[in-house]
Design an enzyme around this catalytic site. Structure first.
Site, mmCIF file in Angstrom:
data_model
loop_
_atom_site.group_PDB
_atom_site.id
_atom_site.type_symbol
_atom_site.label_atom_id
_atom_site.label_comp_id
_atom_site.label_asym_id
_atom_site.label_seq_id
_atom_site.Cartn_x
_atom_site.Cartn_y
_atom_site.Cartn_z
ATOM 1 N N GLN A 121 2.791 2.368 2.168
ATOM 2 C CA GLN A 121 2.928 2.907 3.513
ATOM 3 C C GLN A 121 3.816 1.955 4.310
ATOM 4 O OE1 GLN A 121 -0.523 4.610 5.444
ATOM 5 N NE2 GLN A 121 -1.722 4.470 3.542
ATOM 6 N N GLU A 135 29.509 6.017 5.054
ATOM 7 C CA GLU A 135 29.789 4.844 4.231
ATOM 8 C C GLU A 135 29.754 5.156 2.740
ATOM 9 O OE1 GLU A 135 31.052 2.318 5.438
ATOM 10 O OE2 GLU A 135 30.612 2.624 7.548
ATOM 11 N N GLU A 183 29.270 14.898 16.375
ATOM 12 C CA GLU A 183 29.473 13.534 16.845
ATOM 13 C C GLU A 183 29.197 12.557 15.701
ATOM 14 O OE1 GLU A 183 29.886 13.138 20.822
ATOM 15 O OE2 GLU A 183 30.794 14.879 19.856
ATOM 16 N N ILE A 233 22.242 4.776 26.481
ATOM 17 C CA ILE A 233 23.145 5.743 27.118
ATOM 18 C C ILE A 233 23.026 7.076 26.391
ATOM 19 C CG2 ILE A 233 25.528 6.268 27.756
ATOM 20 C CD1 ILE A 233 26.118 3.281 27.677
ATOM 21 N N HIS A 282 40.776 4.059 12.526
ATOM 22 C CA HIS A 282 39.636 4.676 13.199
ATOM 23 C C HIS A 282 40.069 5.517 14.395
ATOM 24 C CE1 HIS A 282 37.686 1.305 11.046
ATOM 25 N NE2 HIS A 282 36.671 2.135 10.958
ATOM 26 N N ASP A 307 0.792 -1.233 0.000
ATOM 27 C CA ASP A 307 0.000 0.000 0.000
ATOM 28 C C ASP A 307 0.826 1.285 0.000
ATOM 29 O OD1 ASP A 307 1.013 -0.021 2.545
ATOM 30 O OD2 ASP A 307 -0.924 -0.135 3.567
#
Length: 546
Positions: A291, A373, A417, A427, A461, A289
């Site tokens: 949705q 990404e 961030e 958290i 990283h 539908d």
């Protein structure tokens, strides 16, 4: 789980040292490679002439043969592998170094010619190869090299023989192994189970020794999942964080379903259901539908919507058509695996895990994650930064920078961030990384604090925090380690880093070369005596990169 290992993508580090000569853009400025004692970035009025742009490059290198130490004629040592005109009208060329017809791994030179003037050379070439006794014939076969790599994966990575997929063809290269270049096989081992991997191996062609290896997650090969013919429509759904979004879909009267297929952008945006398996791409997402409000739909809604936002950002801000610059289709798979705590670009599509619900929510729920990404895809098609050591940290930082800029572009609770929307949902205020304060999550904010070990492909990283901090300071300004930086705003910062990435960086660029590239990019865009150039220098000074 080590959050530094999240958001993976594609690093030899070539030590560089900057030697500026004069302040004017027309005067020479050089960055020297400390390991090879040759230039890795030269800018200024290098050579003028009416020759074809590539001929100017060859003539200049021959003229400066004692500096670059290529040996012989430059046209015999370099192969032109790419040529384009940038938005400023510069002719930008990429050359690959060859030794007796064999490519030298990572040795790429980028040259800029403007109005008949060679204005810059960027990249590390390996000197004096002709003075070395290098073998050009392998003592082991391709099949033996591939078996060695696959066995090492089984022994050291997967603890079992992985179900290998088709990867890049194995090829012979001259590999700069420390200060001893040698003939090697470049072997690509790709697999999705038991865990996804896309390993690059350098196997000594003389004795089969593993010279180097790293996981280059962004190069796997998907299959299946064809687009549908139909009518473009607009559906509505709810994302991972509960927000409502309108999404471009396609209605197929033949099948009677609405599909997450956006025909309004480039060659299309397609979103697939992985059904908690590890086969890509899965099934093109279908709904009865138009949705998409079921909880199972949420990850697909966000992946589809945010892919469109990233496409729009690169097109509207940088004039780039999709990640490859040629309107490639953008494909995403959600519900990959079960409780899979990661997302990655695999060279052809995006892949999103659902997270385990405690450490991560579904990864497509973070717009900066999606932007991060897909920026790895942009990097793959431009600088091709090797995913190891400093070049790998630059690769990661570029994805953090543009993932954040996409978040600001969309104005969806933007901040500095990374991954805050999907990381540790229980958290408040937690994130994977911080560009404004890398030390908040244990990452270095100054070159003197860089990680020098071998984990995480040499800290890709972790050390990205140094470049992230420089980008933040360039945008917002501030005082860091006693150095005052005048901010120039997010838009100009993004323009400078984009130009550096696309038109100056090479596979083995390190932090010093990135600094030189950003200075030159700012000079191109705003003038050599501009505040923007001064701010770039201040920002890199503040993080100890010279």
């Amino acid at each position: 789980m080590d959050k530094r290992a999240m958001l993976g993508a594609i690093g030899l580090a070539f030590g560089l040292m900057a030697w500026p000569f004069g302040a004017s853009a027309k005067e020479k400025s050089m960055v020297w490679n400390e390991q090879w004692k040759t230039p890795s970035f030269v800018s200024g009025s290098l050579l003028k002439g009416e020759d074809a742009p590539e001929e100017l490059v060859y003539r200049y290198l021959d003229q400066e043969k004692n500096t670059f130490q290529l040996g012989g004629q430059a046209r015999e040592r370099l192969s032109l592998i790419g040529k384009q005109t940038d938005e400023l009208g510069h002719t930008v060329m990429r050359f690959e170094q060859r030794y007796r017809g064999i490519p030298v791994y990572g040795a790429v030179l980028v040259a800029h010619v403007n109005d008949g003037e060679l204005s810059s050379l960027s990249g590390t070439l390996i000197p004096n190869l002709d003075k070395r006794t290098l073998k050009t014939e392998a003592a082991i076969s391709i099949q033996q090299a591939e078996m060695i790599a696959k066995q090492d994966v089984a022994d050291a990575v997967t603890k079992e023989r992985p179900a290998a997929e088709e990867g890049k063809p194995t090829r012979l290269v001259i590999y700069p192994d420390g200060e001893t270049p040698r003939l090697a096989y470049e072997v690509n081992v790709r697999f999705l189970t038991p865990v996804p991997g896309n390993w690059i191996y350098m196997i000594d062609a003389a004795d089969g020794k593993v010279l180097n290896k790293w996981n280059q997650m962004d190069e796997a090969k998907p299959g299946g999942g064809q687009p549908v013919a139909g009518t473009s429509t607009v559906g509505v759904g709810r994302g991972v964080l509960g927000d409502q979004k309108y999404i471009n879909t396609t209605y197929s009267s033949y099948y009677g379903y609405y599909y997450l297929q956006d025909n309004t952008r480039g060659s299309g945006i397609f979103t697939y259901d992985g059904r908690n398996r590890t086969v890509l791409p899965g099934s093109l997402w279908a709904d009865g539908d138009n949705q998409f409000f079921a909880s199972y739909d949420a990850a697909a809604v966000d992946a589809h919507y945010y892919a469109g936002v990233v496409y729009d950002y690169y097109k509207n801000v940088h004039g780039r058509l999709s990640y490859d610059g040629s309107n490639a289709a953008i494909r995403s798979t959600v519900h990959y695996g079960r409780g899979y705590n990661n997302a990655f670009w695999n060279g052809s599509q995006m892949v999103y895990g659902d997270g385990d619900g405690q450490t991560f929510l579904p990864f497509s729920g973070g717009i900066d994650v999606v932007g991060h990404e897909l920026t790895h895809a942009v990097t793959d098609y431009t600088a091709g930064l090797v995913y190891q050591n400093e070049s790998g940290a630059i690769n990661e930082a570029m994805s953090d920078i543009f993932g954040t800029l996409v978040e600001f572009y969309a104005n969806r609770n933007p901040d500095w961030e990374i991954g805050e929307d999907i990381y540790t949902p229980g958290i408040a205020g937690d994130a994977l990384r911080s560009m404004s304060d890398p030390a908040k999550y244990g990452d270095p904010d100054h070159y003197s604090k860089r990680y020098t070990g071998t984990q995480d492909n040499g800290g890709v990283h972790t050390n990205s925090g140094i470049i992230n901090k420089a980008a933040y300071l360039l945008s917002q300004g501030g005082v860091h380690y006693g150095v005052s930086v005048t901010g120039i705003g997010r838009d100009k910062m993004g323009k400078i880093f984009y130009r550096a990435l696309v038109y100056y960086l090479t596979p083995t660029s390190n932090f010093s070369q990135l600094r030189a590239a950003c200075v030159q990019a700012a000079a191109d865009l705003y003038g050599s005596t501009s505040q923007e150039v001064n701010s770039v220098k201040q920002a890199f000074n503040a993080v100890g990169v010279y």
